[in-house]
Design an enzyme around this catalytic site. Structure first.
Site, mmCIF file in Angstrom:
data_model
loop_
_atom_site.group_PDB
_atom_site.id
_atom_site.type_symbol
_atom_site.label_atom_id
_atom_site.label_comp_id
_atom_site.label_asym_id
_atom_site.label_seq_id
_atom_site.Cartn_x
_atom_site.Cartn_y
_atom_site.Cartn_z
ATOM 1 N N ASP A 1 67.698 -35.182 26.109
ATOM 2 C CA ASP A 1 66.277 -34.798 26.040
ATOM 3 C C ASP A 1 66.135 -33.381 25.499
ATOM 4 O O ASP A 1 65.513 -32.523 26.111
ATOM 5 C CB ASP A 1 65.625 -34.910 27.427
ATOM 6 C CG ASP A 1 64.099 -34.979 27.337
ATOM 7 O OD1 ASP A 1 63.587 -35.271 26.236
ATOM 8 O OD2 ASP A 1 63.431 -34.738 28.349
ATOM 9 N N GLY B 1 57.367 -24.060 36.709
ATOM 10 C CA GLY B 1 57.165 -25.252 35.902
ATOM 11 C C GLY B 1 57.338 -26.496 36.738
ATOM 12 O O GLY B 1 57.861 -26.451 37.854
#
Length: 630
Positions: free
Chosen positions: A429, A310
């Site tokens: 987040d 990722g």
């Protein structure tokens, strides 16, 4: 006849030999099932003397099989129990000596319960134990000297109990890996041993020596019976009062200095800023392993594109093989900039000291020239965001019960960060892309790159706006304030992701004209039409009452004003079903008028530079980009 006898004798001999071989193999090479069976029996024995009013240990029962790896609060790796995470479960009773039979255990977390009795000496048999947290219970008796036998022990938290007697010398002499030790607020006595680490906390033990000097005022001598001169008496009284005043002033100064010192000590636990000081010849930063850059490069096949898991605003994550173990390596971007360095140190400080089964544990790092790399365990099932899109044989990989379990696991990880860490930790987040899934599809909260450490006496921290566009709470737009209620807001949107299965929470223009995803959820809830809101991949395979409750929790979490949002401890209770008043809570606040500003205009008004590619990445990257499978 003799011809037939010989084969028969041979056959019997072969059978006997095979039997002996099987018997020897059973002794020397016990099967994995046998090992799991022994571990299961040990857990049942641990459960027996515990009082469990919440029935959280309901599946610790041999009738559910001999594989405890699927039991609640148990984490396994390669068929061995690695962790028991039973924090804040309202448990009482005593801890059974059977705990010592879990020889493969690395993390034993029992804090914030009401467990009493002695700490079993058998804990010292768990030679692989790295973290032992028995804090905030009612343990009594002495600290077992056998804890000094734990050569791999790094964190020992025994604070806020009723322990007495001396601190074992073995903890200072025979436990070389201890990085943090907290025995504060007990009834310990004797002298304080010498430890190799400065992360040691003794306060709250009035009978423990070498903590601070105590002043004892000398008694006044008896009068001789003669009446003294009034002036002499006045002078004596004046001198006495003056001495008392000076003494009180000194005590105040010393007390202030002690409080300041204690505060600095608390801050030091989470401040590993000076790498050169903490670095030892064996290549460790505290308890973390430091790898050489060539080791990381080899492990990731020279950072091959095929190994990328990722990519996000601050780094690229690679799959690697280190020491025969599959790992995830985050290679930070902008390694020459101050931001990249801050990101590295933040993750070092925060992740390495936050240990919970629902949090991603940092295991190593690398510093080489301008390279900054972090090493994590590999999570085989990737992110919740990626799994929400998957189907197997026409059925979603994450069914409704699994989504509820993921919601609970993520909330428990955040609860640990907010209310069980000192100072508290704000993630900032939370979303489906930052929640990973282990081999059992249990939630593991990851990516602490935006975390801030905040003292409990502070309500919020003023900071720059960071996060993902569309998920940043109003107070962060308006005032740049981040608090634990910031995470609560984002967690509410995470629940929306679990319910809807949407890749993004943005609505199409022709989908709903009256507002965004929150307004749509509220309207469909009021109209009893949530079947239009739930992930279509689930079909009708969900509980309508649970769906309604989950949406209500999500809307409570995303209230405009932080003061109207619940705490994570309240959210955990609601998700566990221990708080039956979810509907009532929602009814009491649903009509509160919210300013509901145009968030996109607010975002522009605070001066975010869209030309800065790094800033754009840190805000706008979607789920799978930020955290691929670990």
């Amino acid at each position: 006849m003799g011809g037939r006898g010989a084969p028969e004798a041979t056959r019997r001999l072969v059978v006997a030999v095979v039997g002996v071989v099987v018997a020897v193999a059973a002794v020397l090479c016990p099967t994995a099932a046998g090992k799991l069976g022994k571990q299961a029996k040990a857990l049942v024995a641990i459960k027996a003397p515990l009082h469990d009013p919440g029935n959280v240990l309901w599946d610790w029962d041999l009738k559910f099989g001999n594989d405890p790896c699927h039991w609640s609060m148990v984490t396994c790796q390669k068929g061995q129990i690695q962790e028991l995470s039973m924090t804040n479960k309202n448990l009482s009773g005593t801890l059974s000596p059977a705990v010592g039979k879990l020889r493969s255990l690395r993390y034993l977390l029992l804090s914030h319960n009401a467990i009493s009795g002695r700490i079993p000496d058998t804990v010292g048999r768990m030679t692989l134990l790295e973290v032992l947290d028995l804090s905030n219970n009612h343990f009594s008796g002495s600290i077992p000297s056998t804890l000094g036998h734990l050569a791999k022990l790094q964190y020992l938290k025994l604070n806020n109990n009723s322990l007495s007697g001396p601190i074992p010398e073995s903890l200072g002499t025979d436990a070389p890996m201890i990085f943090s030790l907290d025995v504060s607020f007990n009834n310990l006595s004797g002298h304080r041993p010498t430890f190799r680490t400065w992360n040691v906390f003794f306060e709250g033990n009035p009978f423990l020596s070498d903590i601070g000097s105590e002043s004892i005022a000398p008694p006044l001598g008896p009068k001789d019976g003669k009446e003294g001169d009034l002036q002499v008496m006045s002078k004596d009284i004046f001198i006495l009062l003056l001495c008392i005043g000076i003494g009180c002033s000194l005590v105040a100064v010393v007390a202030g200095a002690v409080l300041f010192w204690r505060r600095r000590q608390r801050e030091r636990v989470f401040a590993v800023a000076d790498v050169s000081v903490q670095h030892d010849p064996e290549g460790c930063l505290g308890h973390l392993k430091q790898y050489k850059f060539k080791e990381i490069r080899k492990a990731t096949n020279n950072f091959s594109q095929t190994n990328i898991l990722g990519e996000g605003g601050y780094g690229i994550v690679y799959k690697g093989d280190l020491d025969g173990t599959t790992v995830a390596v985050k290679r930070l971007k902008d390694r020459d900039s101050v931001v990249g360095d801050d990101q590295f140190h933040t993750e070092i400080e925060v992740i390495s000291l936050a240990v919970h089964r629902n949090l991603l544990h940092l295991t190593g790092y690398c510093i080489a020239n301008n390279e900054r790399l972090l090493v994590y365990p590999y999570m085989p099932n990737g992110t919740v965001a990626s799994k929400l899109k998957e189907c197997v044989n026409g059925e979603p990989t994450l069914d409704w019960p699994r989504r509820k379990r993921i919601a609970l696991g993520a909330s428990q990880g955040l609860l640990y960060l907010h209310e069980q860490c000192d100072p508290k930790i704000i993630h900032r987040d939370i979303k489906a892309s930052n929640v990973l899934l282990d081999e059992y599809l249990e939630a593991v909260v990851a990516d602490f790159g935006l975390a801030k450490l905040v003292d409990h006496w502070m309500s919020h921290v003023v900071t720059s706006v960071r996060g993902t566009l569309g998920r940043i709470p109003p107070e962060c737009f308006k005032f740049c304030h981040a608090s634990e209620k910031t995470d609560v807001f984002c967690f509410g949107l995470f629940l929306m992701e679990l319910v809807t299965g949407r890749v993004t929470l943005e609505l199409h223009e022709n989908e709903y004209e009256k507002g965004g995803i929150l307004e749509l959820a509220k309207e469909l809830l009021e109209q009893s039409k949530l079947s239009m809101f739930v992930d279509r991949k689930l079909g009708s395979n969900y509980d309508s009452a649970e769906l309604e409750e989950l949406v209500q929790i999500a809307l409570l979490c995303t209230m405009y004003r932080p003061c109207h949002r619940p705490k994570m401890s309240e959210i955990v209770k609601m998700l566990e079903g221990g708080d039956g008043g979810v509907a009532e809570k929602w009814e009491s606040v649903k009509n509160i008028e919210d300013p509901n500003p145009d968030w996109s205009q607010e975002f522009v008004s605070i001066g975010i530079n869209y030309d800065d590619e790094n800033q754009r990445n840190s805000i706008e990257l979607q789920a799978i980009e930020l955290s691929g499978p670990r």
